[in-house]
Write a protein that holds these residues in place. Sequence first.
Motif, PDB file in Angstrom:
ATOM      1  N   ASP A  33      10.905   3.187  -6.390  1.00 25.15           N
ATOM      2  CA  ASP A  33      12.316   2.510  -5.796  1.00 25.15           C
ATOM      3  C   ASP A  33      11.898   2.879  -4.106  1.00 25.15           C
ATOM      4  N   THR A  34      10.762   2.702  -3.548  1.00 28.13           N
ATOM      5  CA  THR A  34      10.479   2.765  -2.350  1.00 28.13           C
ATOM      6  C   THR A  34      10.802   1.307  -1.436  1.00 28.13           C
ATOM      7  N   VAL A  35       9.858   0.882  -0.672  1.00 23.57           N
ATOM      8  CA  VAL A  35       9.900  -0.292   0.238  1.00 23.57           C
ATOM      9  C   VAL A  35       9.174  -1.288  -0.760  1.00 23.57           C
ATOM     10  N   ALA A  36       9.673  -2.398  -0.805  1.00 23.65           N
ATOM     11  CA  ALA A  36       8.993  -3.719  -1.354  1.00 23.65           C
ATOM     12  C   ALA A  36       9.094  -4.902  -0.417  1.00 23.65           C
ATOM     13  N   ALA A  37       8.300  -5.720  -0.524  1.00 20.47           N
ATOM     14  CA  ALA A  37       8.020  -6.670   0.512  1.00 20.47           C
ATOM     15  C   ALA A  37       9.094  -7.719   0.320  1.00 20.47           C
ATOM     16  N   ASP A  38       9.828  -7.879  -0.894  1.00 18.96           N
ATOM     17  CA  ASP A  38      10.785  -8.900  -1.084  1.00 18.96           C
ATOM     18  C   ASP A  38      12.382  -8.197  -1.076  1.00 18.96           C
ATOM     19  N   MET A  51       3.143   5.930  -3.136  1.00 20.60           N
ATOM     20  CA  MET A  51       4.316   6.670  -3.316  1.00 20.60           C
ATOM     21  C   MET A  51       4.734   6.837  -4.782  1.00 20.60           C
ATOM     22  N   ALA A  52       4.151   5.625  -5.450  1.00 22.29           N
ATOM     23  CA  ALA A  52       4.372   5.794  -6.868  1.00 22.29           C
ATOM     24  C   ALA A  52       3.565   6.393  -7.541  1.00 22.29           C
ATOM     25  N   ALA A  53       2.090   6.595  -7.000  1.00 16.89           N
ATOM     26  CA  ALA A  53       1.167   7.480  -7.344  1.00 16.89           C
ATOM     27  C   ALA A  53       1.661   8.902  -7.600  1.00 16.89           C
ATOM     28  N   VAL A  54       2.683   9.232  -6.510  1.00 16.42           N
ATOM     29  CA  VAL A  54       2.812  10.688  -6.622  1.00 16.42           C
ATOM     30  C   VAL A  54       4.436  10.966  -7.311  1.00 16.42           C
ATOM     31  N   GLU A  90       0.845  -1.244  -0.241  1.00 17.54           N
ATOM     32  CA  GLU A  90      -0.101   0.115   0.004  1.00 17.54           C
ATOM     33  C   GLU A  90       0.749   1.196  -0.027  1.00 17.54           C
ATOM     34  N   LEU A  91       1.858   1.213   0.816  1.00 20.77           N
ATOM     35  CA  LEU A  91       2.769   2.476   0.932  1.00 20.77           C
ATOM     36  C   LEU A  91       3.533   2.582  -0.558  1.00 20.77           C
ATOM     37  N   ALA A  92       4.223   1.540  -0.951  1.00 19.11           N
ATOM     38  CA  ALA A  92       4.697   1.586  -2.220  1.00 19.11           C
ATOM     39  C   ALA A  92       3.881   2.131  -3.311  1.00 19.11           C
ATOM     40  N   GLU A  93       2.534   1.642  -3.254  1.00 22.48           N
ATOM     41  CA  GLU A  93       1.491   2.191  -4.285  1.00 22.48           C
ATOM     42  C   GLU A  93       1.010   3.450  -4.295  1.00 22.48           C
TER      43      GLU A  93
END
Length: 378
Positions: free
Chosen positions: A60-65, A53-56, A48-51
């Motif tokens: 290259d933010t957090v990712a679960a893996d 941040m990508a929308a704005v 949810e956070l990565a999505e």
Amino acid sequence: MKAVICEHATLSVADVPAPRPADGQLLLAVLRCGICGSDLHAKDHTDELAEAMAAVGVTDTVAADKPVVFGHEFCGEVVERGRGASRRFTTGTRVVSFPLLRAGGKVHLTGLSAVAPGAYAEQVLAEAALSFPVPNGLSPDIAALTEPMAVALHAVRRSDITRRDTAIVIGCGPVGLAIICHLKAKGVETIVASDLSPGRRALARRCGATLVVDPAQDSPYASAPGITSGSDLYELGIGSMEKLRRLPGWVPLYRIAEKLGGTAPKRPVIFECVGNPGMIDSILAAAPFNSRVVVAGVCMGADRLRPTLANGKEIDLRFVFAYTPLEFRDTLHLLADGKVDAAPMVTDTVGLQDVAATFDALRSPDEQAKVLIDPSGR
């Protein structure tokens, strides 16, 4: 060096390679780092956070893996300067830093990107251009609050609140408490704080709230100026016009009163500091007409609100997120000069080995507000 790594929503202490400063960067030995609510979100709601941040346009933010080292609220000592970094940052200089870092040809959010590890570690990198020496012998505990206190300063400035306005702070977690500290320093005479937690209500009073409210028992708007009923507002309008129309030349009198702000009902300035779904809508439903609502709480998921409530009450919604470099610098000096007292916000200090358990405890906080990490373990 040792660092707390988050991978697949699990926190663990590990040995990682020590970073090296690139051109214009500083390598810092971390003295203190605050645990932020966004770190909790990043652990448990990574996608949810990565999505969001990508929308704005922030990639290259957090990712679960991808393993990431959190931590963007930090104070450290200069260990090494990269080429081109200002010579004023001598070894041992204590600094706080705006949490942005150049890496791989891009700018990343420190502590929220796998390529810009944060300060849940013994060492962290910072941009010299965004770093500020800690003045007046300010303790690392308080200096590390510069970042969250800058968030609050930005919110208070964006609110355009005056000393005579009534402030209502909904939610007394770290963001709400920081806003209360700034409101007190600004001289706002009436600060109402609302939270379900008795412990956090007590912290709100220590930070400067003049009235604390348990929303399960009382409305935080009960003592605020303003009109909450449309029928009452319309009755006031008719009654006022009946009186005005008895006067010759009522139109210019109305224009003068309007210019002086005498025709609009008084209203509070409301700070939403919870960030849970439904909070904005509940404020729109309960707030007086013409209220100004500053949304400082960050809701990570989808939310629902009824725009007709904001339309009908002519409520002003302002959303805030971070701060400017100048606000960051100004916050540091407000703390160092004793003009803002944020000490009541700090409720605990833990070592790296205790971070995972602290995250679990902060899921249901009561007495806790801002927990600091001391990588030395002291």
